[in-house]
Enzyme design. Structure first.
Site, PDB file in Angstrom:
ATOM      1  N   ASP A 107     -14.092  32.066  12.117  1.00 32.11           N
ATOM      2  CA  ASP A 107     -12.711  32.352  12.474  1.00 32.11           C
ATOM      3  C   ASP A 107     -11.902  32.557  11.196  1.00 32.11           C
ATOM      4  O   ASP A 107     -12.409  32.390  10.090  1.00 32.11           O
ATOM      5  CB  ASP A 107     -12.121  31.256  13.360  1.00 32.11           C
ATOM      6  CG  ASP A 107     -12.047  29.903  12.669  1.00 32.11           C
ATOM      7  OD1 ASP A 107     -12.280  29.838  11.452  1.00 32.11           O
ATOM      8  OD2 ASP A 107     -11.757  28.909  13.350  1.00 32.11           O
ATOM      9  N   ASP A 320     -16.668  30.337  22.399  1.00 29.47           N
ATOM     10  CA  ASP A 320     -16.954  29.190  21.543  1.00 29.47           C
ATOM     11  C   ASP A 320     -16.026  28.048  21.929  1.00 29.47           C
ATOM     12  O   ASP A 320     -14.944  28.281  22.477  1.00 29.47           O
ATOM     13  CB  ASP A 320     -16.756  29.527  20.059  1.00 29.47           C
ATOM     14  CG  ASP A 320     -15.274  29.576  19.687  1.00 29.47           C
ATOM     15  OD1 ASP A 320     -14.714  28.542  19.293  1.00 29.47           O
ATOM     16  OD2 ASP A 320     -14.670  30.663  19.810  1.00 29.47           O
TER      17      ASP A 320
END
Length: 424
Positions: A107, A320
């Protein structure tokens, strides 16, 4: 999972990240597919376990792979602080550093914009019952991030030092980390932010996306000796239909313009932000009806069974979430008959497996044994519980993928959810 680097048969070089659409789920946006990466294929829909600091906490990477996980996601902000992206770059990238042979995601640090700023548990929740308040900080805690139009200033939770993230910095860090799939730097807002703030934040994220594309193109050329990475745009907009649709259209337009100018564009899209649980499917549907079918979509932070099925039916390809591993470390166990806490007294003499209907490595251990390990504060307790929970969610999503391919999805979903939530 395909181990090692996959090569383009035409050139012998590491192949780029791309996506092949598979079987459609009739009457929905759902589908199967394959995300092709330099480090192997991801058959979708797929659950991606979170390895925040280059580790899925308490378990070996090899064990995570053996359970069927096809990829892992790490956190760019935390790895920037420790050990530093330069070290991971020198090691050959995230996968090599942590001895994970499959695909990786990172991320952007955008989650920490929220979690270290306005967000704490109170305002991250999937519930918009309270009145919006842009100045709220849960529990009166000190904010550790401050946002401006150029980027974000963080105060390290480790030592109090100051750090500056901009779109360019996030791209540089993620290129050094070397993940196959990386995300554009964005501002993650909460359900507590006002409509006016959401509007200004959305424009800020759009402008940051332009800068991310430019820097991604520059770094891709500069680092052409490394496996190619795919940059995915992140769509915000909270619970507002017009903002979500606008964000999706804007990012698609940016990607098309970038490709027309010779750039790489976005290889896929992430759906971010705090989402009202009751409106999850509606919001994801708004977004995915605007995005190109040929692009893979990732939903950030979702792992509860009902949310997973809802997201799949609305076109999400990968997910996720830290929840399965986080709750495992506190003794919460997923089972076909719902989630339970193995530390409860009734499991002290329960010699059955954690879940009789889930076959995995932990099946050889009893509830009584895990109860004992948690009560004795043995580290093995968290390891076994984590392995089981990751296996449970991975298998759930794998089962959904197979059911789409065989035409049995609705029966699979209804049976799974009917049993899982029967005691709710």
């Amino acid at each position: 999972m395909t181990n090692g680097s996959s090569s383009d048969p035409r050139t012998g070089r590491s192949r780029p990240v791309d996506y092949t659409v598979g079987t459609s789920l009739p009457g929905t946006l759902g589908r199967t597919g394959i995300i092709h990466t330099p480090h192997g294929d991801i058959h979708t829909p797929a659950f991606v376990p979170v390895g925040t600091k280059a580790t899925v906490k308490t378990v070996l990477p090899e064990s995570v792979a053996a359970l069927g996980a096809q990829a892992v996601l790490a956190n760019a902000y935390h790895l920037y602080l420790q050990p530093g992206p330069q070290i991971i770059d020198e090691a050959g990238g995230l996968g090599a550093f942590m001895n994970w042979r499959g695909p990786t995601y990172t991320d952007s640090g955008g989650f920490q914009v929220m979690s270290l700023g306005a967000g704490f548990k109170k305002v991250i929740s999937m519930d918009a019952a309270e009145a919006p308040d842009d100045d709220l900080t849960a529990g009166g805690k000190e904010r550790l991030s401050d946002v401006d139009d150029d980027g974000v200033t963080f105060k390290s939770h480790l030592d109090g030092s100051k750090h500056r993230f901009t779109p360019e910095v996030s791209m540089r860090i993620q290129h050094q980390l070397g993940a196959d799939i990386i995300f554009a730097f964005d501002e993650l807002t909460t359900l507590m932010n006002t409509r006016s703030y959401q509007e200004s934040s959305l424009e800020r994220t759009r402008l940051w996306a332009i800068r991310c594309l430019a820097e991604h193109n520059r770094l891709s050329a500069e680092r052409a000796h490394r496996p190619q990475q795919s940059l995915w745009g992140v769509i915000q907009g909270a619970q507002y239909e017009d903002l979500r649709r606008k964000a999706a259209r804007d990012l698609v337009a940016l990607s098309e313009a970038d490709r027309a100018a010779g750039g790489k564009g976005f290889g896929g899209y992430g759906i971010g932000g705090a989402l009202e649980k009751d409106n999850l499917g509606t919001i994801v549907g708004w977004v995915n009806s605007e995005l190109p079918e040929s692009a893979p979509k990732h939903l950030l932070g979702i792992s509860e069974p009902d949310d997973i099925f809802t997201a799949i039916e609305n076109g999400v390809d990968t997910f996720d979430c830290v929840s399965p591993t986080r709750v495992a470390r506190n003794g919460a166990i997923y089972s076909r008959d719902g989630r339970y806490n193995v530390t409860n007294a009734k499991y002290r003499k329960d010699f059955g497996p954690l879940d009789a209907d889930t076959e995995n490595y932990t099946s050889q251990y009893s509830r009584a044994y895990l109860h004992h390990l948690f009560k004795a504060k043995e580290g093995l307790a968290a390891t076994l519980a984590t392995l089981h929970n990751v296996s449970f969610i991975v298998n759930l999503v794998d089962g959904a993928r197979r059911a789409i391919e065989t035409g049995d999805y609705l029966a699979y979903r209804d049976d799974f959810l009917g049993r899982y939530y029967a005691g709710s």
